[in-house]
Design a protein around this motif. Structure first.
Motif, mmCIF file in Angstrom:
data_model
loop_
_atom_site.group_PDB
_atom_site.id
_atom_site.type_symbol
_atom_site.label_atom_id
_atom_site.label_comp_id
_atom_site.label_asym_id
_atom_site.label_seq_id
_atom_site.Cartn_x
_atom_site.Cartn_y
_atom_site.Cartn_z
ATOM 1 N N SER A 56 40.817 85.090 51.355
ATOM 2 C CA SER A 56 40.813 85.697 52.675
ATOM 3 C C SER A 56 39.520 86.444 52.955
ATOM 4 C CB SER A 56 42.007 86.640 52.802
ATOM 5 O OG SER A 56 42.035 87.247 54.051
ATOM 6 N N HIS A 57 38.929 87.083 51.940
ATOM 7 C CA HIS A 57 37.724 87.861 52.167
ATOM 8 C C HIS A 57 36.521 86.984 52.465
ATOM 9 C CE1 HIS A 57 37.585 86.665 47.969
ATOM 10 N NE2 HIS A 57 36.305 86.932 47.948
ATOM 11 N N LEU A 58 36.633 85.692 52.235
ATOM 12 C CA LEU A 58 35.528 84.779 52.507
ATOM 13 C C LEU A 58 35.672 84.079 53.850
ATOM 14 C CD1 LEU A 58 35.212 83.075 48.999
ATOM 15 C CD2 LEU A 58 33.902 85.001 49.892
ATOM 16 N N GLY A 59 36.846 84.146 54.449
ATOM 17 C CA GLY A 59 37.092 83.420 55.686
ATOM 18 C C GLY A 59 37.578 82.009 55.407
ATOM 19 N N PHE A 60 37.945 81.296 56.478
ATOM 20 C CA PHE A 60 38.536 79.970 56.349
ATOM 21 C C PHE A 60 37.781 78.960 57.207
ATOM 22 C CE2 PHE A 60 42.122 83.079 56.180
ATOM 23 C CZ PHE A 60 42.350 82.988 54.821
ATOM 24 N N PRO A 61 38.009 77.673 56.970
ATOM 25 C CA PRO A 61 37.434 76.654 57.856
ATOM 26 C C PRO A 61 37.995 76.774 59.269
ATOM 27 C CG PRO A 61 38.134 75.681 55.770
ATOM 28 C CD PRO A 61 38.662 77.085 55.788
ATOM 29 N N ASP A 62 37.260 76.245 60.242
ATOM 30 C CA ASP A 62 37.676 76.332 61.646
ATOM 31 C C ASP A 62 39.073 75.769 61.859
ATOM 32 O OD1 ASP A 62 35.068 77.119 61.762
ATOM 33 O OD2 ASP A 62 34.479 75.782 63.393
ATOM 34 N N THR A 63 39.381 74.661 61.182
ATOM 35 C CA THR A 63 40.665 73.990 61.380
ATOM 36 C C THR A 63 41.834 74.898 61.024
ATOM 37 O OG1 THR A 63 39.597 71.889 60.830
ATOM 38 C CG2 THR A 63 41.996 71.936 60.780
ATOM 39 N N VAL A 64 41.663 75.752 60.011
ATOM 40 C CA VAL A 64 42.733 76.666 59.605
ATOM 41 C C VAL A 64 43.047 77.643 60.732
ATOM 42 C CG1 VAL A 64 43.317 78.558 58.033
ATOM 43 C CG2 VAL A 64 42.282 76.466 57.138
ATOM 44 N N TYR A 65 42.002 78.202 61.353
ATOM 45 C CA TYR A 65 42.221 79.145 62.447
ATOM 46 C C TYR A 65 42.912 78.456 63.626
ATOM 47 C CZ TYR A 65 39.042 82.356 60.035
ATOM 48 O OH TYR A 65 38.455 83.184 59.120
ATOM 49 N N LEU A 66 42.501 77.240 63.920
ATOM 50 C CA LEU A 66 43.090 76.534 65.059
ATOM 51 C C LEU A 66 44.569 76.256 64.825
ATOM 52 C CD1 LEU A 66 42.441 75.233 67.807
ATOM 53 C CD2 LEU A 66 42.116 73.085 66.593
#
Length: 381
Positions: A56-66
């Motif tokens: 989580s501290h690194l962020g996720f790919p765009d697809t995960v957020y979508l």
């Protein structure tokens, strides 16, 4: 949190775009349900550890957020108009974007679940936008990694996700200050204390539950899986009570199932056993039926599966039977699909194929109307 003023500004997002226009939509929809249970009031509650995903501290790919934003849109709490400061639009039941990567699917649903838990707090610090569901899930992840930029991600670049990210980064100081004011106003040690006590206790208990994973003998063997684990630094112990650190043990009831401490999911993914479907994480309750059926199945006899089951459970049954009957005359697993839609059948077939089931494993999709005298065992779920 403090009481909101009735003159607060309302945010309108009635023009939110459907995520299906960005990624090919799937006809299937997955439910995100929070099962509420009565907490034992006699048990003192310890401060829960923050529930975060492995990276989580690194962020996720765009697809995960979508994907997470669509799940959130379908399941967010809709308040009465008089108390609604954020309007997510009236659209519900949106088709989920098609994401074939299981790790991304799990991550997106976990992100959406966490956003749902803190919906009210996130709305308190939300900014104007015409894509509030996407803002909500990205805002939760942003504060979860201490308002730090995410690490560069591989995968598709989605303009809407990048636009929201730039807005959040531009206002990160104000967002952090707003979150701090919310905590001070409500005298909170952390945002976990915005949750009801019963939910905090459930969250604490869920964080202590071990991980159960069965060995998929259609793609590997128990010895091979244990060899990979040991080479990755895992140590085998005798019982669940001894699980501590990077350890694992055999489940006493399901012979093909390994048990791990809850916090080791990230380490398991790093071994590639999960991504290559050689080790399958699934709740133990789903493994009891296939193991019991396989132990009772005679040398000559087939299995019928009926009820509500997943492709993983079908694959697990086929895996156990293939391991027990290694000869050419393997029993057939009949799967009742008469109540399934075409999309559900397609998803079931995709899952069992991904798990390694082939024609030699004798899976037969049963639509009813035919008698099978060779069936000796029935699994009802």
């Amino acid at each position: 949190m403090g009481k909101k003023r009735s003159t607060g500004r309302r945010l309108n997002v009635s023009n939110m775009k459907k995520a299906g226009s960005l990624i090919k939509s799937s006809k299937d929809s997955k439910d995100l349900a929070v099962v509420d249970e009565q907490a034992d009031s006699r048990t003192p509650a310890a401060p829960p550890e923050p529930q975060t995903t492995s990276e989580s501290h690194l962020g996720f790919p765009d697809t995960v957020y979508l994907l997470a934003s669509v799940v959130f849109q379908n399941h967010h709490l809709e308040k009465v108009a008089a108390h609604r400061l954020v309007n997510y639009g009236k659209e519900r039941g949106l088709s989920l974007p098609e994401v074939k990567d299981e790790v991304m699917q799990c991550t997106a649903h976990e992100l959406a679940f966490n956003t749902l838990k803190y919906q009210e707090l996130l709305e308190d610090i939300m900014i104007d936008s015409d894509q509030m569901s996407l803002v909500a899930v990205m805002l939760y992840d942003f504060q979860d990694r201490q308002f730090l930029p995410r690490k560069d991600q591989i995968g598709d670049i989605i303009p809407e996700v990048r636009h929201v990210e730039k807005c959040l980064l531009r206002f990160k100081t104000k967002l952090a200050a707003s979150l701090a004011r919310c905590r001070v106003r409500s005298d909170l040690l952390s945002i976990e204390y915005t949750l009801p006590e019963s939910m905090r206790r459930k969250q604490e208990r869920s964080g202590r539950l071990p991980l159960y994973a069965w060995v998929n003998t259609l793609k590997s063997s128990e010895d091979a899986v244990q060899g990979v684990l040991e080479s990755a630094g895992f140590l085998q112990v005798e019982s669940i009570g001894q699980l501590e650190g990077q350890t694992f043990c055999h489940d006493p009831h399901c012979g093909d199932t390994l048990v791990f401490p809850a916090q080791l999911k990230a380490q398991l993914y790093s071994t590639r056993l999960l991504s290559e479907h050689k080790l399958i994480i699934q709740d133990k309750s789903c493994s009891l039926g296939p193991n019991a059926a396989c132990s009772l199945l005679p040398e000559e006899g087939d299995v019928l599966m009926a009820g509500s089951f997943s492709g993983l459970t079908v694959s697990h049954t086929a895996s156990l039977i293939a391991e027990k009957h290694k000869g050419n005359n393997q029993p057939t697993v009949y799967v009742c699909v008469s109540d399934c839609t075409d999309a559900q059948r397609e998803e079931l077939q995709l899952t069992v194929s991904t798990m390694g089931c082939t024609s030699k494993h004798k899976l037969f999709y049963y639509n009813g109307g035919i008698s099978f005298p060779s069936i000796k065992c029935v699994i009802l779920t």
